[in-house]
Enzyme design. Structure first.
Site, PDB file in Angstrom:
ATOM      1  CE1 TYR A 284     121.404  63.016 -15.400  1.00  0.00           C
ATOM      2  CE2 TYR A 284     120.706  61.547 -17.035  1.00  0.00           C
ATOM      3  CZ  TYR A 284     120.991  61.934 -15.658  1.00  0.00           C
ATOM      4  OH  TYR A 284     121.248  60.569 -14.785  1.00  0.00           O
TER       5      TYR A 284
ATOM      6  CG  HIS B 224     120.869  64.980  -9.354  1.00  0.00           C
ATOM      7  ND1 HIS B 224     121.421  63.723  -9.242  1.00  0.00           N
ATOM      8  CD2 HIS B 224     121.298  65.693  -8.145  1.00  0.00           C
ATOM      9  CE1 HIS B 224     122.441  63.759  -8.157  1.00  0.00           C
ATOM     10  NE2 HIS B 224     122.160  64.986  -7.674  1.00  0.00           N
TER      11      HIS B 224
ATOM     12  CE  LYS C  34     116.540  61.367 -11.414  1.00  0.00           C
ATOM     13  NZ  LYS C  34     117.088  62.063 -10.423  1.00  0.00           N
TER      14      LYS C  34
END
Length: 326
Positions: free
Chosen positions: A225, A233, A280
């Site tokens: 993060y 997120h 991601k």
């Protein structure tokens, strides 16, 4: 709470991440909607998304039933619309506020027969006690003890503070199989100790300013993060890949390190696809394990041995031909 708010270390043992058990219990008892915790906000959003899907499906079914009724009565064929004023969209739909009957909570009243004036007593609930604790991984605990010098680890039996050397040996011994002796003269003298491999990765990204948390939810080792899990997120998903400098040591190792051997392409594609769907970026973090032939195992007696490990990253991106032509 200081460790959580000033670095997002650990997790609450009664919560998913932020230690918010006490706040949630207070909100439930007082029936308040203010100052919601991160878990309550997430559950509220999930409930709203579920209700939106139900309302949309109900509206589409109503339009389809109307088209069938027109066809049965007039013989005209009408294609049911999937958008329009009658069909709610994610941009225009708003949750229905709860009714007063649902939100109001009547205090529990117990009549007192001995009261001649007819008065009634309200029951008072006992004050809440915060029974939640903060759980730290071994990597987080050692980083706070050694790198930041803001944590004291105590012996569970004597409650005496442990020295850094004792903490260093204890955390390594926690990963040693039972059949390997743990005598004081042979304490954790293994370069491929899982604690060392994972701490090298943890310290590497923490020292670069990243907030690093566990990533088992997305089938990876860690999540990175920029600021913390309460702000946004995770942007990167980390898979730790140990690499032995000496292949013979891998064959004779007592540890079955995950991802140390070549993995299947189907497994890598699956992990990459899972993380791509949640926006991601998958990163393979290779940790080179020094050879005992080149570096003496005696250096493992202190954290100075971490200088002999190296970290390399390989970023993977899922190629989608229909979306990446530009």
């Amino acid at each position: 709470m200081t460790l959580w708010r000033r670095g997002f270390f650990g997790k609450g043992d009664l919560s998913r991440s932020e230690p918010s058990w006490l706040t949630r219990q207070i909100n439930i008892r007082e029936n308040k909607g203010k100052h919601l915790t991160a878990e309550e906000i997430r559950e509220k959003r999930r409930a709203e998304r579920k209700q939106f899907k139900l309302d949309r499906a109900k509206a589409i079914a109503a339009v389809a039933a109307e088209a069938e009724a027109i066809f049965a009565a007039e013989g005209r064929v009408i294609t049911p619309a999937l958008s329009g004023p009658a069909i709610p969209s994610a941009a225009t739909w708003k949750p229905t506020p709860p009714s007063v009957a649902e939100t109001s909570v009547e205090p529990s009243i117990i009549p007192n027969d001995d009261d001649q004036n007819g008065e009634q007593d309200t029951t008072e609930e006992p004050p809440l006690e915060d029974v939640e604790h903060l759980q730290l991984t071994l990597q987080e605990a050692f980083f706070l003890t050694w790198a930041l010098d803001c944590l004291i680890v105590q012996d569970p039996e004597t409650l005496e503070p442990l020295t850094l050397q004792q903490v260093w040996n204890a955390f390594q011994n926690a990963h040693i199989p039972i059949h390997i002796p743990k005598s004081p003269s042979q304490q954790a003298r293994h370069f491929d100790n899982p604690f060392l491999i994972n701490y090298v990765v943890y310290h590497h990204y923490r020292s670069l300013g990243w907030v690093i948390k566990g990533g088992i939810k997305f089938c990876v080792d860690y999540l990175l993060y920029k600021r913390g899990p309460v702000f946004s997120h995770a942007e990167f998903a980390i898979v730790v890949c140990p690499v032995y400098e000496d292949p013979e040591e891998q064959a004779n190792s007592s540890f079955a390190l995950q991802n140390a051997s070549p993995f299947e392409w189907s497994w890598l594609s699956t992990i990459n696809r899972v993380n791509s769907q949640v926006q991601k970026t998958l990163v393979l973090t290779y940790v080179t394990i020094p050879s005992a032939k080149r570096v003496s195992p005696e250096v493992l007696s202190s954290p100075a041995c971490l200088a002999h490990y190296s970290v390399r990253e390989v970023v993977l991106r899922r190629f989608i031909p229909a979306r990446m032509r530009d």
